[in-house]
Design an enzyme around this catalytic site. Structure first.
Site, short mmCIF file in Angstrom:
data_model
loop_
_atom_site.label_atom_id
_atom_site.label_comp_id
_atom_site.label_asym_id
_atom_site.label_seq_id
_atom_site.Cartn_x
_atom_site.Cartn_y
_atom_site.Cartn_z
N CYS A 140 0.82 -1.21 0.00
CA CYS A 140 0.00 0.00 0.00
C CYS A 140 0.86 1.26 0.00
O CYS A 140 0.59 2.20 -0.75
CB CYS A 140 -0.95 -0.01 1.20
SG CYS A 140 -0.14 -0.32 2.79
N HIS A 219 -1.93 5.80 6.40
CA HIS A 219 -0.52 6.18 6.43
C HIS A 219 -0.41 7.62 5.94
O HIS A 219 -1.32 8.14 5.29
CB HIS A 219 0.31 5.31 5.48
CG HIS A 219 0.25 3.84 5.75
ND1 HIS A 219 0.66 3.27 6.93
CD2 HIS A 219 -0.16 2.80 4.96
CE1 HIS A 219 0.52 1.96 6.86
NE2 HIS A 219 0.02 1.65 5.68
#
EC number: 1.2.1.59
Length: 337
Positions: A140, A219
Site C-alpha cells: 500500500c 498512512h
C-alpha cells in the site's frame, strides 16, 4: 469473461473480490476462508461461492452451518487466475501449489519480490507483467509513492527521492496490534523497506525512513524529490491533476488530517468507506531550488485494490494498453480520477 479466484477473503481479499465483481470482463468464481467467521457468512450473502482454504477444516464450516463449495483445490480448477490475498508469507508458500495446478497468480505486497520474481504497479510497469505467469502488487505504501513519483519522473526527471513515512499502527479491525502509546522507528535505520520496494517497479534513486504511530486510519507520507528540470508549483499541480488515482485535497476545505480524509471517504458513499485514490495536500506542494516537497496520505486497506484488477488484465493479456485498463477499472469502481 475471465474467471478469477480469490484465495483469502480478509481485509484485502474482500475488497478485491468486490472490485472484480464490478468489472464487465471478469468475474469472481469463488473466495476462500480459513475460519467460519462473519466474513465467511458475508461472502455467501454477497453471492460468492465459498471454499475452505484448509481441507481439514471443512467440518468446522459445516458445524457452523456455513455452506461451502469445496476446498481451494476445487476452486482453482474453475479459475483462469487466482489472486492470493493471504497473510504475509503465506502467498509465497502457496506459489508451489499454483505452479502444480498450472494456474497464473497475483500476490500482494506482503510477499517478497525475490520470492515471486516480478512486481506490479499499474502506472509504473504494467507492461512488464503482460502475459507473465506470476506477479506481485506492491504494498500500500509503495503503491502510494509510485502513484505520485512516476508522473513526476516522467515530467521532470527524478534525481533523488527522500521520503519519511508515518505508518498506521494497525488496521481498524486488528485488535492485537499496536502501539497504543508509542512512536516506533520502523526500522531504526535506513532504509525502510519502502524504497527498495519502489525500485522493483520504478527505476529511480530513492531512500525512505518510517515510523509507526498509534492510529488505524491511514498512512501519511512526507516526500522530497530532487528533479532534473525545475517546475513551478502550478506545473506540479497540473501533473497531479492529470494523473489517474491521485487527487488534490485542501486543508482550507477542512481536510486537515487523515481523520477528516476518512470522513470525506464516507461522504463518497463507497462500501467500507474506501479511498482508492492517493490524496495530496495542495498546500504542501512546494518548490525550493530544484527540489519538490509534498505531503500525501494512503488508505492502506484499499489503495492497492484497483491495481489487482489491472494486474489480471496484464497477466491474462486482456488489455495491452495500461491506460485503457486503468480507465476501465476506474470507471467500474467510480474512482474519482
Amino acid at each position: 469473461m475471465k474467471a478469477v479466484a480469490i484465495n483469502g477473503y480478509g481485509t484485502v481479499g474482500k475488497r478485491v473480490a468486490d472490485a472484480i465483481a464490478q468489472q464487465d470482463d471478469m468475474k469472481v468464481i469463488g473466495v476462500s476462508k480459513t475460519r467460519p467467521d462473519f466474513e465467511a457468512r458475508m461472502a455467501l450473502k454477497k453471492g460468492y461461492d465459498l471454499y475452505v482454504a484448509i481441507p481439514e477444516r471443512v467440518k468446522l464450516f459445516e458445524k457452523a452451518g456455513i455452506e461451502v463449495a469445496g476446498t481451494v483445490d476445487d476452486m482453482l480448477d474453475e479459475a483462469d487466475i487466482v489472486i492470493d490475498c493471504t497473510p504475509e508469507g503465506i502467498g509465497a508458500k502457496n506459489l508451489k501449489m499454483y505452479k502444480e495446478k498450472g494456474i497464473k497468480a497475483i500476490f500482494q505486497g506482503g510477499e517478497k519480490h525475490e520470492d515471486i520474481g516480478l512486481s506490479f504497479n499499474s502506472l509504473s510497469n504494467y507492461e512488464e507483467s503482460y502475459g507473465k505467469d506470476y506477479t506481485r502488487v506492491v504494498s500500500c505504501n509503495t503503491t502510494g509513492l509510485c502513484r505520485t513519483l512516476k508522473p513526476l519522473h516522467d515530467s521532470f526527471g527524478i534525481k533523488k527521492v527522500r521520503a519519511v513515512i508515518v505508518r498506521r499502527g494497525a488496521d481498524p479491525a486488528q485488535v492485537s496490534k499496536g502501539p497504543i502509546n508509542a512512536i516506533i522507528p520502523n526500522p531504526p535505520k535506513l532504509p525502510s523497506h519502502h524504497g527498495p520496494d519502489v525500485k522493483t517497479v520504478l527505476d529511480i534513486n530513492i531512500d525512505t525512513m518510517a515510523v509507526i504511530v498509534p492510529t488505524t486510519l491511514m498512512h501519511q507520507h512526507n516526500v522530497m524529490v530532487e528533479v532534473e528540470e525545475t517546475p513551478t508549483v502550478d506545473d506540479i499541480i497540473d501533473v497531479f491533476e492529470d494523473t489517474p488515482r491521485v487527487i488534490l485535497i485542501s486543508a482550507e476545505d477542512g481536510l486537515t488530517s487523515t481523520a477528516e480524509i476518512m470522513e470525506y471517504a464516507k461522504e463518497l458513499g463507497r462500501s467500507r468507506n474506501d479511498l482508492f485514490e492517493i490524496p495530496v495536500w495542495r498546500e504542501s506542494i512546494t518548490v525550493v531550488d530544484n527540489e519538490i516537497y509534498y505531503m500525501q496520505a494512503v488508505h492502506q486497506e484499499s489503495d492497492i485494490v484497483p491495481e489487482n484488477v489491472d494486474a489480471v488484465r496484464a497477466i491474462l493479456e486482456m488489455e495491452e494498453d495500461k491506460y485503457k485498463s486503468i480507465n476501465k477499472t476506474n470507471k467500474a469502481m467510480n474512482i474519482l480520477q
